[in-house]
Design a protein around this motif. Structure first.
Motif, short mmCIF file in Angstrom:
data_model
loop_
_atom_site.label_atom_id
_atom_site.label_comp_id
_atom_site.label_asym_id
_atom_site.label_seq_id
_atom_site.Cartn_x
_atom_site.Cartn_y
_atom_site.Cartn_z
N UNK A 97 0.80 -1.23 0.00
CA UNK A 97 0.00 0.00 0.00
C UNK A 97 0.83 1.28 0.00
N UNK A 98 1.92 1.31 0.73
CA UNK A 98 2.67 2.56 0.82
C UNK A 98 3.68 2.68 -0.31
N UNK A 99 3.96 3.90 -0.72
CA UNK A 99 4.98 4.13 -1.75
C UNK A 99 6.31 3.55 -1.29
N UNK A 100 6.98 2.87 -2.16
CA UNK A 100 8.27 2.28 -1.81
C UNK A 100 8.16 0.87 -1.28
N UNK A 101 6.95 0.39 -0.95
CA UNK A 101 6.79 -0.97 -0.45
C UNK A 101 6.84 -1.95 -1.61
N UNK A 102 7.50 -3.08 -1.39
CA UNK A 102 7.63 -4.11 -2.41
C UNK A 102 7.33 -5.47 -1.78
N UNK A 103 6.77 -6.37 -2.57
CA UNK A 103 6.51 -7.72 -2.10
C UNK A 103 6.65 -8.69 -3.26
N UNK A 104 7.24 -9.82 -2.98
CA UNK A 104 7.30 -10.90 -3.95
C UNK A 104 6.00 -11.66 -3.81
N UNK A 105 5.25 -11.90 -4.89
CA UNK A 105 3.94 -12.53 -4.78
C UNK A 105 3.59 -13.32 -6.03
N UNK A 106 2.72 -14.29 -5.85
CA UNK A 106 2.14 -15.04 -6.95
C UNK A 106 0.72 -14.53 -7.15
N UNK A 107 0.44 -14.02 -8.33
CA UNK A 107 -0.84 -13.38 -8.64
C UNK A 107 -1.57 -14.20 -9.71
N UNK A 108 -2.87 -14.43 -9.49
CA UNK A 108 -3.70 -15.10 -10.49
C UNK A 108 -4.79 -14.13 -10.93
N UNK A 122 -2.28 -5.71 -18.43
CA UNK A 122 -2.74 -5.67 -17.05
C UNK A 122 -3.27 -7.05 -16.66
N UNK A 123 -3.33 -7.27 -15.38
CA UNK A 123 -3.95 -8.49 -14.84
C UNK A 123 -5.06 -8.05 -13.90
N UNK A 124 -6.29 -8.53 -14.18
CA UNK A 124 -7.41 -8.33 -13.27
C UNK A 124 -7.28 -9.40 -12.19
N UNK A 125 -6.88 -8.99 -11.00
CA UNK A 125 -6.50 -9.93 -9.95
C UNK A 125 -7.71 -10.65 -9.37
N UNK A 126 -7.61 -11.99 -9.33
CA UNK A 126 -8.62 -12.84 -8.68
C UNK A 126 -8.13 -13.30 -7.32
N UNK A 127 -6.84 -13.68 -7.25
CA UNK A 127 -6.28 -14.17 -6.00
C UNK A 127 -4.78 -13.92 -5.95
N UNK A 128 -4.25 -13.94 -4.73
CA UNK A 128 -2.82 -13.71 -4.51
C UNK A 128 -2.37 -14.72 -3.45
N UNK A 129 -1.19 -15.29 -3.65
CA UNK A 129 -0.65 -16.22 -2.64
C UNK A 129 0.86 -16.03 -2.52
N UNK A 130 1.41 -16.60 -1.49
CA UNK A 130 2.86 -16.60 -1.24
C UNK A 130 3.43 -15.18 -1.24
N UNK A 131 2.80 -14.27 -0.53
CA UNK A 131 3.26 -12.87 -0.48
C UNK A 131 4.38 -12.77 0.56
N UNK A 132 5.52 -12.24 0.12
CA UNK A 132 6.66 -12.05 1.00
C UNK A 132 7.10 -10.60 0.87
N UNK A 133 6.97 -9.83 1.95
CA UNK A 133 7.40 -8.44 1.94
C UNK A 133 8.89 -8.34 1.74
#
Length: 139
Positions: A97-108, A122-133
């Motif tokens: 959410x904040x500027x400068x924030x990054x996360x490794x994630x799997x997006x479907x 673009x990807x219209x996001x349905x789900x997200x998993x394995x999020x690592x800040x």
């Protein structure tokens, strides 16, 4: 005595096999992620389909992007109100959410064109998993 030991061992093996069944079924359901570079490189093949990709997500203002440093490719992520009510998606939105924030994630989600020359996909996001800040800077 020997018969009891065999029965116990057989029962234990049967219980372990039954317990492992649902775990194996869950892992089969999860689609392994494609690389973002593969999807962007052969975009015409993926347009209008559901993709599962892994990359580095970041936000700049109200725009959330998913990128891959290997091919320097990126796509914008669109999250509608119904998807943002899902626990996995709302947690992901908070992580970047904040500027400068990054996360490794799997997006479907559904892969589509945007008509924008700077960010054509673009990807219209349905789900997200394995999020690592990740530390600021995405490193």
């Amino acid at each position: 005595m020997y018969t009891k030991s065999i029965c116990r061992a057989t029962t234990f093996a049967l219980v372990m096999a039954l317990a492992a069944g649902p775990a194996a079924a869950r892992s089969v359901d999860e689609t392994p992620p494609d690389t973002l570079c593969t999807v962007i490189g052969t975009a015409s093949r993926y347009i209008g389909t559901t993709v599962t990709v892994r990359g580095i997500a970041s936000s700049a203002g109200k725009v959330t992007m998913l990128s891959d440093a290997e091919c320097k490719g990126s796509v914008s992520l669109t999250i509608d109100d119904s998807s943002s009510r899902k626990r996995d998606v709302s947690s992901f939105k908070r992580a970047v959410a904040s500027n400068g924030a990054h996360a490794n994630a799997t997006v479907s989600g559904r892969f589509r064109t945007t008509g924008d020359t700077q960010t054509p996909y673009a990807i219209d996001v349905y789900s997200v998993r394995d999020v690592v800040g990740l530390p600021d800077g995405g490193g």
